[in-house]
Design an enzyme around this catalytic site. Structure first.
Site, PDB file in Angstrom:
ATOM      1  CG  ASN A 197     -18.014 -30.294 -11.737  1.00  0.00           C
ATOM      2  OD1 ASN A 197     -18.139 -31.495 -11.588  1.00  0.00           O
ATOM      3  ND2 ASN A 197     -18.308 -29.672 -12.869  1.00  0.00           N
TER       4      ASN A 197
ATOM      5  CG  ASP B  12     -24.683 -30.399  -8.133  1.00  0.00           C
ATOM      6  OD1 ASP B  12     -23.803 -29.528  -8.250  1.00  0.00           O
ATOM      7  OD2 ASP B  12     -25.621 -30.309  -7.319  1.00  0.00           O
TER       8      ASP B  12
ATOM      9  CG  ASN C 158     -25.170 -23.070 -14.520  1.00  0.00           C
ATOM     10  OD1 ASN C 158     -25.092 -24.117 -15.165  1.00  0.00           O
ATOM     11  ND2 ASN C 158     -25.439 -23.069 -13.215  1.00  0.00           N
TER      12      ASN C 158
HETATM   13  C1  FPP Z   1     -22.076 -28.402 -11.121  1.00  0.00           C
HETATM   14  O1  FPP Z   1     -21.004 -28.328 -10.220  1.00  0.00           O
HETATM   15  C2  FPP Z   1     -21.619 -28.452 -12.472  1.00  0.00           C
HETATM   16  C3  FPP Z   1     -21.803 -27.458 -13.401  1.00  0.00           C
HETATM   17  C4  FPP Z   1     -22.470 -26.184 -13.129  1.00  0.00           C
HETATM   18  C5  FPP Z   1     -21.292 -27.574 -14.755  1.00  0.00           C
HETATM   19  C6  FPP Z   1     -21.197 -28.956 -15.320  1.00  0.00           C
HETATM   20  C7  FPP Z   1     -20.130 -28.871 -16.304  1.00  0.00           C
HETATM   21  C8  FPP Z   1     -19.172 -29.772 -16.536  1.00  0.00           C
HETATM   22  C9  FPP Z   1     -19.105 -31.112 -15.938  1.00  0.00           C
HETATM   23  C10 FPP Z   1     -18.085 -29.431 -17.471  1.00  0.00           C
HETATM   24  C11 FPP Z   1     -18.505 -29.001 -18.840  1.00  0.00           C
HETATM   25  C12 FPP Z   1     -19.233 -30.033 -19.595  1.00  0.00           C
HETATM   26  C13 FPP Z   1     -18.971 -30.433 -20.845  1.00  0.00           C
HETATM   27  C14 FPP Z   1     -19.952 -31.308 -21.559  1.00  0.00           C
HETATM   28  C15 FPP Z   1     -17.748 -30.060 -21.558  1.00  0.00           C
HETATM   29  P1  FPP Z   1     -20.995 -27.148  -9.161  1.00  0.00           P
HETATM   30  O2  FPP Z   1     -19.956 -26.173  -9.605  1.00  0.00           O
HETATM   31  O3  FPP Z   1     -22.358 -26.595  -8.993  1.00  0.00           O
HETATM   32  O4  FPP Z   1     -20.531 -27.931  -7.904  1.00  0.00           O
HETATM   33  P2  FPP Z   1     -20.843 -27.560  -6.382  1.00  0.00           P
HETATM   34  O5  FPP Z   1     -22.331 -27.621  -6.232  1.00  0.00           O
HETATM   35  O6  FPP Z   1     -20.125 -28.621  -5.632  1.00  0.00           O
HETATM   36  O7  FPP Z   1     -20.271 -26.188  -6.159  1.00  0.00           O
END
Ligand code: FPP
Length: 223
Positions: free
Chosen positions: A14, A12, A60
């Site tokens: 990104n 979590d 998602n």
């Molecule tokens: C949460 O960050 C992350 C996700 C919803 C996706 C996780 C995916 C990856 C790390 C990339 C794809 C994975 C692979 C195995 C190729 P968020 O966007 O919810 O972050 P935030 O809460 O800060 O907005």
């Protein structure tokens, strides 16, 4: 003192990583994939039987269409570019969740990747279109159809039936919740919630978590 066999991670943060740098969210996901890659590479030196990553939850889909498309594209590219390394490093890919409902080209790609890595000795389990409550309902249905609902029979129908018990669940970015991830499997897992945002999570963070796990005494309800 015992070593962890199975660690799962809710990746979590990104979006926040990108926002702090005034970058588009897509950049955060891209850096997130790099963090995944570094961790998978580190598996060759880290003693761990299974690493399970929450890449895309069944919730998602509610994100904006362009973000969903972006995540799916990252998945395609990740499989294509990293599959040779999985094979080389003896990593068996496993997908958990309702992944057959993804786009047909991704399903085909994943089926091929699963076949090519089936003899790997360590497992990288990727949760795609995954939701734990749906997993438990489906397992309960199957157990009932087989005529017996017990803890053991239900667990045998979970996606994770062939994996070691979950020892440690990590969530990055400071949020303290499970978000419908591995609810059954977490019954006795240790939990680690860290403020580190996923793109900043490195193999050193995992090693640190494993060291802490190894010195913790787990009682499984006993004394
Ligand atoms: C949460 O960050 C992350 C996700 C919803 C996706 C996780 C995916 C990856 C790390 C990339 C794809 C994975 C692979 C195995 C190729 P968020 O966007 O919810 O972050 P935030 O809460 O800060 O907005």
């Amino acid at each position: 003192m015992s070593a962890a066999r199975h660690v799962a991670i809710i990746m979590d943060g990104n979006g926040r990583w990108a926002k702090r740098r005034h970058l588009p969210r897509a950049m955060g996901h891209r850096k997130g994939v790099e963090a995944v890659r570094a961790l998978v590479r580190a598996l060759k030196t880290i003693e761990l039987e299974c690493l399970t990553l929450y890449a895309f939850s069944s919730e998602n889909w509610k994100r904006p269409e362009d973000e969903v498309d972006d995540l799916m594209d990252l998945m395609r590219r990740f499989i294509k570019s990293d599959l040779p390394e999985f094979i080389e490093h003896d990593v068996r890919l496993k997908i958990i969740g309702n992944w057959q409902a993804l786009a047909p080209d991704i399903v085909e790609m994943l089926e091929d990747a699963l076949r090519q890595t089936e003899n790997g000795t360590r497992t990288l389990a990727v949760a795609l279109n995954y939701g734990a409550q749906a997993e438990i309902v489906e397992a309960a249905r199957k157990a009932a159809a087989a005529g017996e609902i017990t803890e053991r029979s239900l667990a045998a129908h979970l996606y994770t039936a062939d994996l070691p018990p979950l020892d440690l669940l990590i969530r990055t970015s400071g949020e303290v919740r499970l978000s419908n991830f591995l609810l059954w499997q977490s019954a006795y897992a240790e939990m680690l919630f860290t403020d580190v945002l996923w793109p900043d999570f490195t193999p050193a963070h995992l090693l640190d978590a494993l060291e802490h796990f190894a010195v913790r005494e787990r009682r499984f309800g006993g004394r």
